[in-house]
Design an enzyme around this catalytic site. Structure first.
Site, mmCIF file in Angstrom:
data_model
loop_
_atom_site.group_PDB
_atom_site.id
_atom_site.type_symbol
_atom_site.label_atom_id
_atom_site.label_comp_id
_atom_site.label_asym_id
_atom_site.label_seq_id
_atom_site.Cartn_x
_atom_site.Cartn_y
_atom_site.Cartn_z
ATOM 1 N N CYS A 182 38.677 34.786 39.035
ATOM 2 C CA CYS A 182 37.363 35.419 39.049
ATOM 3 C C CYS A 182 36.897 35.708 37.616
ATOM 4 C CB CYS A 182 37.442 36.676 39.923
ATOM 5 S SG CYS A 182 35.843 37.240 40.472
ATOM 6 N N HIS A 202 40.465 34.476 44.716
ATOM 7 C CA HIS A 202 41.632 35.348 44.513
ATOM 8 C C HIS A 202 42.847 34.814 45.275
ATOM 9 C CE1 HIS A 202 39.640 38.663 42.390
ATOM 10 N NE2 HIS A 202 38.570 38.304 43.093
ATOM 11 N N GLU A 223 45.777 35.851 45.017
ATOM 12 C CA GLU A 223 46.764 36.921 45.215
ATOM 13 C C GLU A 223 46.581 37.663 46.539
ATOM 14 O OE1 GLU A 223 44.186 36.915 43.228
ATOM 15 O OE2 GLU A 223 43.501 38.892 42.585
#
Ligand code: XMP
Length: 629
Positions: free
Chosen positions: A102, A195, A197
C-alpha cells in the site's frame, strides 16, 4: 494523518538488548509507517520461522544494513501528498531486497521515479490478475483474491519496473486498478498495492514466504522455544553483577520472565515481589503465591499487601488515564519501598513487558496513545533512561511468550491463563461524576434512526469508555441495546454499524437480564473497597460459568466490568460481561456465550442489590478496546 507528537519508543524491540542478542538469526525489518497491520506483518513473518523486527523509518540508514530484507508497511498518511517526506529513504538504496504494501508500495515507486496520484478509493476484497511471472508470486494462480484499502495509486511505473499484476474492477474493465503489483527484479524491489499480511488475502502468506525465504534468502530458524539459553546469556550480559527485582502478577508474562531470570541468575540474585494491590481477582494473590512456589520460585518470592496504598492513590480519581497513572506510580513507590527494605541498592527493575505493550502506549512515533500501560508510566520511563529496567520479553508476542514458557517447563494451565491487565480490576471498576454536559439528545436521535427496522431500542449511557478508532484513541459513550434477541450475527453487525453511523459512541451492549431500561442516570462513584469486593464476587461467578459451560478455552479473555449507572431509578451498577475472541489482543471480536451460560450468569448476579442490569458487550476492537478503560 496521525500527528507525530509522541516521544520515540524507549525500548521497543528495535533497540532492545534481546533483539541485539538475536542477531545470529536472519532478520527482516518492518518499517512502521503507522498502518494498523504492522504487528500482523511481523507476526506472520515470524510464523514462517524468520525473525522480524518493527523499526522506525526515520532511523539512520546505516542501522538497517544488517537486515536480510525490508518491508514497508501501510500508513494512514498519503504518499501522493508526500506526507512522510522525511523518512530515511536511503534505506531503499542499500541493495537489500524490499517489499512494500500500500503506502510502502507507493513509496518504492516514487523513490525510483514513478508517479503516485490520489485517485478513486478501492476498499475490500479484489481480484488480482497476475500478468508477469515473478518469484514473489511463485506457487500462486493467475488470479488471486487480495485485500485492498487505498486512495492513492501508482499511475506511472518507475524506469526498470514492470507491472506484475492489476486488480480487476468490474466486467467492462473501466475500473481496473493498474500497477497493483510491481517489481524490479534487478533491484529486488517489490510493491503490492494490497495487504498480503491480512487473512483476507488467502495467498498472502505464500507471498511473504516467497519474499523472506526465497528472495531474501533468510534462514527459517527463529523458534522462540529454542532460545532459552541465548536469552539467559543476554540477561547475564545486561545485569552484570547486579540483582533483579521482578514484580510478578501471576500472569503468564511475568511468570515466564521469572523462570527465565531464575535460570539465568539463580535464586540468590533474583527477588520476586508479588504486590497484592487489592485489585486482584477473588483469592488470586494466595493462588499466585502458591503457584509460584510450586514452580520452584519460592526462595526468591515475597508477597506484600499494599492494597491500602493503591486505594488511597485511587481515591476520588475518575479519569481512566489518571487511574492508570495512579496505579502505575503506586506500583513503583511500593517497589522502591520494598527494594529499600531489602537493601538492594544495586537493583534493576525487571518487567514482563511484551512487544505490543510498548506499541500501544504510543511506543512508536506514529502510533496514537490509546492507553498508558502501567509498565510505561513516566517513572518507569525515567528508570529505563537510567538503564535500570530489564525486560527480557519486550521483543515477543504473547504466543511466543507461551512457547518460551512451555520450553521452560511451565504447565499448560498457567500457559493458557486468560490475560489479565497489570492495573487489574482497577480499570474494570468504571467511575463517573454527576451528569455532565454531553450530546445526549443528538446521540439518542441518531441511534434511534440507525436502529430503525431492527426491532431494538438503544439507550446511550451517561458514562464513557475507551476505544480505538482509525488507530486513534476515543473516549465515548456506550449504547445499551434492548429488545428481542436478534441472534448473534445480527447483534454484532448492528453494533458495528451503529459505531460507524453514530458519532460519539464506541461501544454497544446487549441487555440480558430483562430489566426495563428506558432511562439511565450516572451513579457517581470511584474505586472503593466495596465496589472491588462486589466485582470480585461477580467476576468469580462469570469465570465459573464460562468454565462450567466449556467456554474457557475458546474465549480469549472475559473482563467483567462495573459501570456506575442507575437504570429507571434502580440500582447503581450496570454489570457488563465482555467475552472476546482474539489472537494478540490488538484486535478482537465479541465471543458468543451460550444461552445456558448467560442464564446462569443472570440468575446468580441478579440477586446482588446494587445491580441495575446485566449486559453483554458485543463490540469488536476497534472501535472499542477489550478493557473499558
Ligand atoms: P485493550 O483494552 O487495549 O487491551 O484492548 C488489550 C490487551 O491488553 C490488556 N491490557 C493490559 N495489560 N497492562 C497490561 O499488562 C495494562 O495496563 C493493560 N491494559 C490492557 C488487556 O487486558 C487485553 O488483554
Amino acid at each position: 494523518m496521525v500527528e507525530p507528537h509522541l516521544p520515540k519508543r524507549m525500548t521497543a524491540a528495535g533497540g532492545s538488548p534481546y533483539s541485539a542478542a538475536m542477531t545470529q538469526h536472519d532478520t527482516i525489518a518492518v518499517l512502521d509507517f503507522g498502518g494498523q497491520y504492522v504487528h500482523l506483518i511481523a507476526t506472520k513473518i515470524r510464523s514462517l520461522g524468520v525473525h522480524a523486527e518493527i523499526r522506525d523509518p526515520d532511523d539512520p540508514v546505516e542501522s538497517f544494513r544488517h537486515y536480510k530484507g525490508i518491508i514497508l508497511s501501510g500508513s494512514p498518511s498519503l504518499s501522493a501528498f508526500d506526507d512522510e517526506a522525511g523518512w530515511s529513504r536511503g534505506i531503499l538504496d542499500l541493495g537489500i531486497p524490499v517489499l512494500g504494501f500500500c503506502f510502502g508500495h507507493q513509496e518504492i515507486a516514487k523513490h525510483s521515479g514513478g508517479k503516485v496520484e490520489h485517485t478513486r478509493r478501492e476498499y475490500g476484497a479484489a481480484t488480482l490478475r497476475i500478468i508477469h511471472d515473478s518469484p514473489i508470486f511463485a506457487g500462486l494462480s493467475r488470479e488471486e483474491t487480495v485485500w485492498m484499502s487505498h486512495g492513492d495509486t501508482v499511475t506511472e511505473l518507475p524506469p526498470g519496473f514492470v507491472e506484475l499484476g492489476y486488480s480487476i474492477g468490474g466486467t467492462d474493465r473501466s475500473h481496473d486498478h493498474r500497477n497493483a503489483a510491481i517489481a524490479s527484479e534487478a533491484l529486488r524491489q517489490y510493491g503490492l498495492q494490497f495487504h498480503p499480511e491480512v487473512d483476507d488475502t488467502p495467498g498472502g502468506l505464500t507471498m511473504l514466504r516467497n519474499f523472506a525465504i526465497e528472495i531474501c534468502g533468510a534462514r527459517a530458524d527463529w523458534r522462540v522455544g529454542d532460545q532459552v539459553e541465548e536469552r539467559c546469556a543476554a540477561i547475564r550480559d545486561q545485569v552484570g553483577d547486579r540483582h533483579v527485582l521482578l514484580l510478578v502478577s501471576g500472569g503468564v508474562d511475568s511468570t515466564v520472565a521469572a523462570l527465565l531470570f531464575l535460570r539465568a541468575l539463580g535464586a540468590e540474585r533474583l527477588h520476586l515481589l508479588h504486590i497484592d494491590n487489592g485489585l486482584m481477582r477473588k483469592n488470586e494473590s494466595a493462588g499466585v503465591d502458591a503457584k509460584l512456589r510450586e514452580l520452584g520460585l519460592g526462595p526468591s518470592l515475597r508477597t506484600v499487601d499494599a492494597s491500602n496504598d493503591f486505594l488511597a492513590a485511587l481515591e476520588g480519581v475518575v479519569d481512566p488515564e489518571q487511574k492508570r497513572k495512579a496505579i502505575g506510580d503506586t506500583f513503583i513507590q511500593v517497589f522502591e519501598r520494598e527494594a529499600r527494605t531489602l537493601d538492594l541498592s544495586n537493583v534493576m527493575l525487571g518487567q514482563g513487558t511484551i512487544y505490543p505493550d510498548t506499541i500501544e502506549t504510543g511506543g512508536t512515533k506514529r502510533a496514537d496513545l490509546i492507553k498508558t500501560h502501567h509498565n510505561r508510566v513516566p517513572l518507569v520511563q525515567e528508570m529505563i533512561a537510567q538503564g535500570r529496567v530489564i525486560e527480557p520479553l519486550a521483543d515477543l508476542y504473547k504466543v511466543e511468550v507461551r512457547e518460551l514458557g512451555a520450553a521452560l517447563g511451565l504447565d499448560p494451565a498457567s500457559i493458557d491463563r486468560h490475560p489479565f491487565p497489570g492495573p487489574g480490576l482497577g480499570i474494570r471498576v468504571a467511575c463517573a461524576r454527576e451528569d455532565g454536559d454531553w450530546d445526549e439528545a443528538r446521540i439518542r436521535t441518531d441511534v434511534a434512526e440507525a436502529l430503525r427496522g431492527t426491532g431494538l431500542t438503544g439507550l446511550p449511557l451517561p458514562v464513557r469508555s475507551v476505544g480505538v478508532k482509525a488507530d486513534l484513541r476515543s473516549y465515548e459513550h456506550p449504547v445499551l441495546l434492548t429488545g428481542p434477541y436478534p441472534g448473534w450475527e445480527a447483534i454484532t453487525e448492528i453494533a458495528i454499524s451503529l459505531a460507524k453511523r453514530v458519532d460519539g459512541i464506541n461501544r454497544c451492549l446487549f441487555e440480558v437480564s430483562g430489566r426495563p431500561v428506558t432511562e439511565a442516570r450516572p451513579a457517581p462513584a470511584t474505586v472503593t473497597r466495596e465496589r472491588l469486593s462486589l466485582l470480585r464476587e461477580l467476576d468469580a461467578i462469570v469465570m465459573a460459568a464460562l468454565e462450567r459451560h466449556g467456554l474457557m478455552k475458546t474465549v480469549w479473555q472475559c473482563p467483567t466490568v462495573l459501570v456506575p449507572v442507575s437504570l429507571n431509578g434502580k440500582g447503581r451498577e450496570l454489570v457488563v460481561v465482555r467475552p472476546v475472541l482474539s489472537e494478540r489482543g490488538m484486535t478482537a471480536r465479541p465471543a458468543e456465550p451460550t444461552a445456558e451460560c448467560i442464564r446462569e450468569i443472570v440468575e446468580k448476579i441478579s440477586s446482588y442489590e446494587p445491580v441495575s442490569a446485566i449486559a453483554i458487550d458485543v463490540t469488536t476492537k476497534p472501535p472499542a478496546t477489550i478493557e473499558w478503560e
